[in-house]
Design a protein around this motif. Structure first.
Motif, short mmCIF file in Angstrom:
data_model
loop_
_atom_site.label_atom_id
_atom_site.label_comp_id
_atom_site.label_asym_id
_atom_site.label_seq_id
_atom_site.Cartn_x
_atom_site.Cartn_y
_atom_site.Cartn_z
N GLU A 40 -2.11 -10.20 -9.32
CA GLU A 40 -1.56 -10.61 -10.62
C GLU A 40 -0.93 -9.43 -11.35
OE1 GLU A 40 -1.29 -13.92 -13.60
OE2 GLU A 40 -1.47 -13.70 -11.42
N LEU A 41 -1.53 -8.25 -11.21
CA LEU A 41 -0.95 -7.05 -11.83
C LEU A 41 0.44 -6.80 -11.28
CD1 LEU A 41 -1.07 -4.39 -13.47
CD2 LEU A 41 -2.20 -3.35 -11.51
N VAL A 59 8.11 -0.59 -12.88
CA VAL A 59 7.22 0.37 -12.20
C VAL A 59 6.38 1.14 -13.20
CG1 VAL A 59 7.17 2.45 -10.76
CG2 VAL A 59 8.74 0.58 -10.19
N ASN A 60 6.94 1.48 -14.36
CA ASN A 60 6.20 2.26 -15.35
C ASN A 60 4.92 1.56 -15.80
OD1 ASN A 60 7.98 4.41 -15.41
ND2 ASN A 60 9.21 3.56 -17.07
N GLN A 61 4.95 0.24 -15.85
CA GLN A 61 3.75 -0.50 -16.25
C GLN A 61 2.65 -0.35 -15.20
OE1 GLN A 61 4.84 -4.56 -17.14
NE2 GLN A 61 6.26 -3.97 -18.78
N ILE A 62 3.02 -0.42 -13.93
CA ILE A 62 2.03 -0.27 -12.85
C ILE A 62 1.51 1.16 -12.81
CG2 ILE A 62 1.65 -0.43 -10.35
CD1 ILE A 62 3.93 -2.51 -10.30
N VAL A 63 2.40 2.12 -12.96
CA VAL A 63 1.99 3.53 -12.93
C VAL A 63 1.05 3.83 -14.09
CG1 VAL A 63 2.79 5.92 -13.12
CG2 VAL A 63 4.06 4.30 -11.72
N GLU A 97 0.83 -1.21 0.00
CA GLU A 97 0.00 0.00 0.00
C GLU A 97 0.86 1.26 0.00
OE1 GLU A 97 -2.91 -0.24 3.14
OE2 GLU A 97 -3.54 -2.25 2.52
N ASN A 98 1.94 1.25 0.78
CA ASN A 98 2.83 2.41 0.81
C ASN A 98 3.58 2.58 -0.50
OD1 ASN A 98 2.10 3.09 3.43
ND2 ASN A 98 3.76 1.95 4.37
N PHE A 99 3.95 1.47 -1.12
CA PHE A 99 4.63 1.52 -2.42
C PHE A 99 3.71 2.13 -3.47
CE2 PHE A 99 5.28 -0.59 -6.57
CZ PHE A 99 6.58 -0.18 -6.85
N LEU A 100 2.46 1.69 -3.51
CA LEU A 100 1.51 2.23 -4.49
C LEU A 100 1.28 3.72 -4.27
CD1 LEU A 100 -1.05 -0.72 -4.57
CD2 LEU A 100 0.58 -0.10 -6.36
N ALA A 146 -2.43 5.54 -13.49
CA ALA A 146 -2.76 6.79 -14.18
C ALA A 146 -4.10 6.67 -14.89
CB ALA A 146 -1.65 7.15 -15.17
N HIS A 147 -4.36 5.51 -15.46
CA HIS A 147 -5.65 5.25 -16.11
C HIS A 147 -6.79 5.38 -15.10
CE1 HIS A 147 -8.60 3.17 -18.73
NE2 HIS A 147 -8.99 2.60 -17.60
N GLU A 148 -6.61 4.82 -13.91
CA GLU A 148 -7.65 4.92 -12.88
C GLU A 148 -7.85 6.36 -12.43
OE1 GLU A 148 -9.52 2.41 -12.49
OE2 GLU A 148 -8.17 1.18 -13.71
#
Length: 438
Positions: free
Chosen positions: A79-80, A87-91, A33-36, A95-97
């Protein structure tokens, strides 16, 4: 009229609620959670919303996905996090959300759902009329056709929203300094999965990943920069998730035995199979490699707590808190460990910690439960019953909430504590309002 009412209820039950209802397997974890939050801060600073209200949650699912709800609360699947490469893929997903938040899509989505629901209900009413008039085949056709129209309306609306969110995400990524390449790469991963699964694009709430890729091709960055500090954090939390979710064979196949990722995964794997000594050996190796990582101490504390070593567990939770002050998950972990020591002095500290946690946590059901236990050990039975009433209210269990409130009233009839009387009055009002809304 009686038959009409029954049939209408049955028909409404067949309206496609699957679009909105999904099972969430919530997993709480301070490190993730802190990482996100950390990787999202550059984007959060660009949008008009209170960053304190944004919460990230982990949803244990075997597929790549993320979604946003009111709050705003952003859910990402395990899974994500485990299948993304950087990290860029997760961001890109996050960003979409945020694109949905910027577009005000949550309220619009509710209105769109209501409109499609009305279409389905109207078709059901017409179907009832046709069936009552002796034309059951026509009635069934009307009903199914109306549901089809309502579903089509909503899916079309949803795909338009998703396209808007993609466009907004590109702008947010560019302004925040993140590379848009991650978003493009993720669409490639999803596109492969869509081919294997043979999804029908007509029934999808998102446009096809191949279509979304075409838009991004015009915005792919030449400089695909990455932050080594954040990438290292991602690799470590992926090792943690693999420890919880993957097999020994898989862990051994992807990590070197002399790596901290291997030790981290295996400390968790060993703990899950009940081998405390092996679990402690591996997590101690992690701590030796990085004594400033609070999450290593948290895992050690959890292992010790779940093996009945409450006092030793509390020492490690305190160490974790010394590295991240007031981290709410650590506060709760320490509170549980202190309660489990059975020491009266520790009950008092546990109560203080639980109150802190309750003040910052959205859904502190377990905290109210432990608070009730602590008050019970202190023979403060009015407060114990009040805590249980709060717990049941969070669970929307009005019956048991009232039962515990009545017990609190009985216990307080002897003490006449004004503070408790005030809490009782407040809970009475809340319960009455909930009963009225049911």
């Amino acid at each position: 009229m009686r038959n009409f009412g029954k049939l209408l209820v049955i028909l409404i039950l067949f309206i496609p609620h699957f679009i909105f209802c999904q099972k969430i397997n919530l997993v709480r974890d301070a490190e993730i959670e802190n990482f996100l939050n950390e990787i999202s801060n550059p984007i959060i600073s660009l949008i008009e919303t209170d960053s304190k209200n944004i919460r990230f949650y982990l949803d244990k699912q075997p597929y790549i996905n993320a979604f946003v709800t009111n709050g705003p609360r952003i859910f990402v699947t395990t899974e994500l996090l485990t299948k993304t490469k950087n990290v860029n893929q997760i961001v890109g997903v996050i960003a979409h959300e945020f694109g949905h938040i910027v577009g005000g899509h949550l309220n619009k989505r509710n209105r769109a759902y209501n409109n499609s629901l009305i279409t389905s209900v109207l078709s059901s009413i017409l179907a009832v009329g046709a069936i009552a008039a002796g034309a059951p085949d026509a009635g069934t056709a009307i009903m199914l056709g109306g549901q089809h129209i309502g579903q089509k309306q909503f899916l079309s609306f949803s795909r338009n929203q998703e396209s808007f969110a993609d466009q907004t995400a590109i702008k947010l990524l560019q302004k925040s300094g993140y590379s848009t390449n991650g978003m493009y790469e993720l669409f490639e991963i999803l596109e492969k999965k869509e081919r294997i699964s043979r999804f029908n694009p007509y029934n999808m709430t998102h446009p096809l990943s191949s279509e979304r890729k075409k838009i991004l091709e015009f915005h792919v960055d030449k400089n695909d920069s990455k932050n080594p500090y954040l990438e290292k954090k991602l690799i470590l939390l992926q090792a943690k998730l693999n420890g919880f979710l993957s097999s020994d064979e898989y862990i051994s196949s992807i990590y070197d035995e002399d790596s901290v990722e291997y030790w981290y995964s295996n400390s968790i794997r060993s703990h899950l199979v009940g081998d405390k000594n092996k679990a402690i050996k591996f997590i101690d190796k992690c701590i030796k490699s990085d004594s400033k990582n609070p999450y290593f101490y948290e895992i050690k504390a959890q292992i010790l707590y779940e093996h009945g070593e409450a006092l030793n567990s509390s020492y490690n939770y305190r160490k974790a808190l010394s590295l991240i002050e007031n981290e709410r998950h650590f506060l709760f972990g320490l509170a549980k460990a202190l309660y489990s020591t059975g020491d009266k002095k520790n009950y008092l500290e546990s109560i203080d910690l639980l109150k802190k946690y309750i003040g910052v946590e959205e859904f502190p059901v377990d905290a109210w439960h432990f608070l009730a236990l602590c008050y019970g050990k202190m023979e403060q039975y009015s407060l114990s019953s009040l805590a249980l009433s709060e717990k049941f209210l969070l669970l929307n269990d009005i019956k048991n909430a009232k039962l515990q409130l009545n017990r609190a009233i009985q216990f307080n009839s002897n003490d006449k504590n004004k503070n408790i009387s005030t809490q009782i009055t407040d809970l009475k009002i809340i319960i009455k309002q909930k009963e009225k809304n049911e």
